[in-house]
Scaffold this active site. Structure first.
Site: not given
Ligand code: XMP
Length: 514
Positions: A55, A82-83, A169, A171, A223-229, A370
């Site tokens: 942070g 870290c923080y 870090h 990550e 919509s044909g986008g990744v998420d809605s598909s 994602k």
């Protein structure tokens, strides 16, 4: 399903989502919560481990984010980063001060004591440091396990109480053995079995949806986008023809995209669902005729989209559930998870629910990042072209055509964009560049082709690399590839006699043109 859960407590660090993703890469499920989350709520979630993020504050200052001491007395392993590490020391009686030397960047860390956190980690390992405060004295009961040239406490632990603090870090990918360190924490120290797998997630979600929906009717705007598909396929596998998908083709999609979506979800596709494709091209072109102002274009497209959807929804009548492709970053960024609350509001909801009568919302991807949505898509057997589809704006080519939108201009930009995408793929660059597309400038200029004078449009090629889409750099594309694209566009696309490559970064430019 997620009995095994690790909590990431967010103190406002820029890498909060990255911590969670790395933990999930170790096949351990985790969720992000703000440091404002009550201790009782944390206990109720029964986590196997807790990670405190970095942070921007100094923990010894008044009003800095903090947490009560009891968090460290639950008997649950805690790892401070870290923080988070400094805070752990501060709260438990150690000392944190402003460092004489600010450490920033890749730094060699020397592991000086055996520690379960550093099992199988090299004695000298490169880690990413970014701090201006340092732990000058560890809290009582802690021993120092690693140092750097400038940092006397790069890591400390109280093994008996399962409390671990690291200044760097893990990550960030620059920390070469970071995932191993996080893996040691969640697997060895917290005792997680590591059973978070995409196939079991997918199977479990399908089962859960089936039970929840029963014999109800479900509507999904596709919509044909990744998420809605991915969301639609998950629903299709769960409930088949109880699902109706509405796909509005606004005539501003990329070349053949409408047909590609129909091939997967339509009557010839593998799923038995009600698929409604609305070919509303002409309607959109009519509304857009003569309009040149970018915001007005966006508004018209957005509103018309809702009108079309509304008409279809009215024909379908009331439904029980509406599907939304919300993903985990949307949840975190809308303030339901971590600390980014105040900065962004939810941007994935759109205006759709208002115009449909429904009882509940189903968000099957709500807990996924994602890249996990993509993996789920592959597990569900969705074609790679859809799964690895680039981000594409809702208003589509409407904002990639500067000035008035017409059917003819859409044809030009579709053809040019298809050539560009084909050549980028041929050159093996399609998975390395963040986002790339062709746009149609509103500029016409004089050229010569054969012996003829031409007066035609200029196409602009855009390609950017970006991590978060808030900032972006133009991508370096080999000259030969650009040459080939230019020459093919000019030869194959009627109405174009010039091609530009856009070098502008964001800021000051944006990724799209309008
Ligand atoms: P800009 O142009 O703002 O784009 O730099 C950043 C990212 O957002 C996408 N974008 C949109 N996506 N609806 C969307 O769903 C929109 O209206 C929209 N405008 C831009 C853009 O493609 C890029 O990935």
């Amino acid at each position: 399903m997620n009995q095994e859960k690790v909590l990431v407590i967010d103190f406002g660090g820029q890498y909060n989502q990255l911590v969670a993703r790395r933990v999930r890469e170790c096949n351990v499920y985790c969720e992000i919560y703000s440091y404002r989350t009550e201790l009782e709520a944390i206990k109720a979630m029964n986590p196997k481990g807790i990670i405190l993020t970095g942070g921007p504050n100094s923990c010894y200052e008044e009003n800095s984010p903090t947490y009560q001491k009891e968090l460290f007395e639950l008997g649950i392993p805690v790892l401070g980063l870290c923080y988070g590490a400094q805070l752990m020391m501060h709260v438990l009686g150690g000392k944190v001060e402003k460092a004489p030397v600010r450490e920033y960047g890749k730094t060699e860390v020397r592991v000086e004591q055996d520690s379960p956190l550093f099992a199988d980690v090299s004695r000298n390992t490169i880690c990413w440091m970014s701090h201006f405060d340092y732990i000058s004295r560890p809290a009582p009961g802690f021993s120092v396990t690693a140092r750097t040239a400038d940092c006397p406490v790069a890591a400390a632990e109280n093994r008996e109480k399962n409390l671990y603090a690291i200044q760097f870090h893990p990550e960030v990918l620059h920390t070469l053995e970071g995932t191993k360190i996080l893996g040691n924490f969640v697997r060895t120290i917290c005792g997680c079995a590591g059973s978070w797998r995409m196939d079991s997630f997918v199977e479990h979600s399908i089962e859960e949806i089936r039970n929840r929906v029963g014999s109800g009717r479900v509507l999904c705007a596709l919509s044909g986008g990744v998420d809605s598909s991915v969301a639609a396929v998950m629903l299709a596998k769960a409930i088949g023809n109880q699902l109706t998908c509405v796909f509005v083709d606004h005539g501003l999609l990329r070349k053949q995209e409408g047909d590609e979506v129909e091939a997967v979800f339509g009557p010839e596709g593998p799923y038995q669902l009600h698929f409604i494709r609305v070919n509303a091209q002409e309607r959109f072109y009519e509304k857009l005729a003569g309009v040149t102002e970018p915001e007005q274009k966006r508004k018209i497209i957005g509103e018309e989209f809702i009108r079309v959807f509304e008409e279809e929804a009215r024909k379908i009548g009331a439904v029980d559930f509406l599907v939304q492709g919300t993903i985990y970053p949307d949840v975190v960024e809308s303030g339901l998870g971590g600390e980014s609350a105040v900065i962004k509001s939810h941007h994935n909801v759109g205006g759709l629910p208002d115009c449909v009568e429904f009882r509940e919302i189903i968000e099957p991807l709500r807990n996924l990042f994602k890249d996990e949505v993509r993996r789920a898509g592959l597990k569900l057997g969705i074609p790679e072209t859809l799964v690895y589809r680039q981000p594409f704006p809702g208003p589509g080519l409407g904002i990639r055509i500067i000035g008035e939108v017409t059917g003819e201009k859409v044809r030009i930009v579709q053809e040019a964009d298809a050539i560009y995408r084909e050549e980028i793929a041929k050159a093996g660059l399609d998975r390395t560049i963040g986002q790339y597309f062709a746009a149609l400038t509103n500029m016409r200029s004089v050229g010569v082709m054969g012996d003829e004078r031409t007066y035609d449009y200029a196409v602009a090629l855009r390609a950017v690399n970006t991590v978060d889409f808030m900032t972006a750099e133009s991508a370096e594309i080999p000259w030969e590839v650009l040459q080939t694209v230019m020459s093919r566009i000019i030869n194959e696309v009627r109405g174009v006699n010039r091609v530009f490559y856009d070098l502008t970064s964001k800021p000051p430019g944006t990724i799209e043109f309008e």
